[in-house]
Design an enzyme around this catalytic site. Structure first.
Site, PDB file in Angstrom:
ATOM      1  N   CYS A 130       1.007  -1.157  -0.023  1.00 15.47           N
ATOM      2  CA  CYS A 130       0.107   0.021   0.002  1.00 15.47           C
ATOM      3  C   CYS A 130       0.891   1.101   0.104  1.00 15.47           C
ATOM      4  O   CYS A 130       1.351   1.492   0.925  1.00 15.47           O
ATOM      5  CB  CYS A 130      -0.872  -0.059   1.148  1.00 15.47           C
ATOM      6  SG  CYS A 130      -1.870   1.463   1.195  1.00 15.47           S
ATOM      7  N   CYS A 133      -0.636   4.136   2.133  1.00 14.94           N
ATOM      8  CA  CYS A 133      -0.279   3.836   3.704  1.00 14.94           C
ATOM      9  C   CYS A 133       1.201   4.199   4.126  1.00 14.94           C
ATOM     10  O   CYS A 133       1.595   4.626   4.983  1.00 14.94           O
ATOM     11  CB  CYS A 133      -0.563   2.725   4.023  1.00 14.94           C
ATOM     12  SG  CYS A 133      -2.234   1.685   3.133  1.00 14.94           S
ATOM     13  N   ASP A 134       2.079   3.576   3.275  1.00 11.03           N
ATOM     14  CA  ASP A 134       3.581   3.669   3.701  1.00 11.03           C
ATOM     15  C   ASP A 134       4.528   4.352   2.879  1.00 11.03           C
ATOM     16  O   ASP A 134       5.658   4.316   3.410  1.00 11.03           O
ATOM     17  CB  ASP A 134       4.029   1.928   3.474  1.00 11.03           C
ATOM     18  CG  ASP A 134       3.323   1.082   4.381  1.00 11.03           C
ATOM     19  OD1 ASP A 134       2.562   1.417   5.353  1.00 11.03           O
ATOM     20  OD2 ASP A 134       2.975  -0.167   4.144  1.00 11.03           O
TER      21      ASP A 134
END
Ligand code: NAP
Length: 299
Positions: A130, A133-134
């Site tokens: 992701c 997200c990261d």
């Protein structure tokens, strides 16, 4: 007795809930992860008519608010078993058994894994599924994105805004991604395409330090120094719970445009269904159809 249990609170599940509750059905909407499904990982949703540029997280929040306003509070519950046959069906969660008269399966799909050495070991230590997200953990660093679909290209574009360098590793020269995404990636100075290659091994110590790439065209192996790898090689349908109970095709639940499965009273909506185009809008459309069809079935 609940009229309809919807398994999965992504766009398809929320849409089914909205249509079913407006048709007068009693509805429970169950989700084992985050409300909103895969779309929460998309930074900008640019192809949903009427909502250009909305973020996936914002879209998910709107789905939640819309359903809640109509009286459907999505519940966090992991379904461990589902008995689909018969007039009364049973859904098992960790807390209870829910008898119901119809079911919409909207469980979507999960990230496909590479299955190469190092993938499990370095997940969370440089390997991610992701980018939204990261991505921020890799500011100023060098990363690779593996895949040739829209997810991979959009991840690469997103990462190129914060990383020093982004490699796109793809196993052939043709892409599934849209031309617009491809052209945008080609125009970025810090994106480099590494084609006809697959990831054979992820290497490192505490964290990812590099990749060993095999060739799909008979060239020698190649080592790439990177700080992170974003795996974006597609999805597999979440249908394990239903295997042996209804007809599947390539792992997807076999159902046509009316979302009816091989079991009366059980409907499939969104990415989990056999279909040509898996998009946000087609998932939402499926949910509408499944909600209406459930009402017709119960009537
Ligand atoms: P996808 O379109 O299925 O693409 C997966 C990519 O991964 C393909 O390029 C495939 O290569 C490659 N791949 C699959 N297995 C592999 C393996 N074991 N090793 C190496 N490469 C592998 O998946 P996606 O990009 O996640 O997209 C899923 C759906 O969501 C698509 O319909 C897509 O259009 C849609 N989507 C749309 C948007 C948007 O419209 N904004 C954004 C994201 C996703 P091959 O091509 O060689 O098979």
């Amino acid at each position: 007795m609940t009229d309809l249990v919807i398994i999965g609170a992504g766009p398809a599940g929320f849409s089914a809930a909205i249509y079913a509750v407006r048709a007068g059905l009693s509805v429970r909407l169950l989700e084992n992860s985050l409300f909103g499904g895969q779309i929460i990982n998309t930074p900008d949703v640019d192809n949903y008519p009427g909502l250009p540029g909305i973020s996936g997280a914002e879209f998910a929040m709107k789905l939640y608010e819309h359903a809640a306003k109509l009286g459907v509070e999505p519940e966090t519950a992991a379904v461990s078993k589902a008995e689909l046959s018969g007039d009364i069906k049973n859904i098992y969660t960790e807390k209870e058994i829910i008898p119901c008269r119809s079911i919409v399966i909207a469980t979507g799909a999960s990230h496909r894994k590479l299955g190469c050495p190092g993938e499990e070991e370095f997940t969370g230590k440089g390997v991610s599924y992701c980018a939204t997200c990261d991505g921020a953990f890799f500011k100023g660093k060098t990363v690779a994105v593996n895949g040739g679909g829209n997810t991979a290209l959009e991840d690469a574009l997103f990462l190129s805004n914060m990383c020093e360098k982004v490699y796109i590793i793809h196993r052939r020269e043709g892409f599934r991604a849209d031309n617009a995404n491809l052209e945008a990636a080609r125009a970025r100075d810090n994106i480099e395409f590494v084609l006809n290659r697959t990831v054979a091994e992820i290497k490192g110590g505490e964290k990812v330090e590099g990749l060993l790439l095999s060739s799909t065209t008979g060239q020698p192996d190649l080592e790439l120094v990177v700080d992170g790898l974003f795996v974006a090689i597609g999805f597999h349908p979440n249908t394990e719970l239903f295997e042996g109970q209804l007809e599947l095709e390539g792992g997807y639940i076999k159902a046509g445009e009316n979302c009816r499965t091989s079991v009366p009273g059980v409907f499939a909506a969104g990415d989990v269904r056999t279909k040509e185009v898996r998009q946000l809008i087609t998932a939402a459309a499926d949910g509408a159809v499944a909600g209406v069809e459930a009402g017709k079935y119960l009537a």
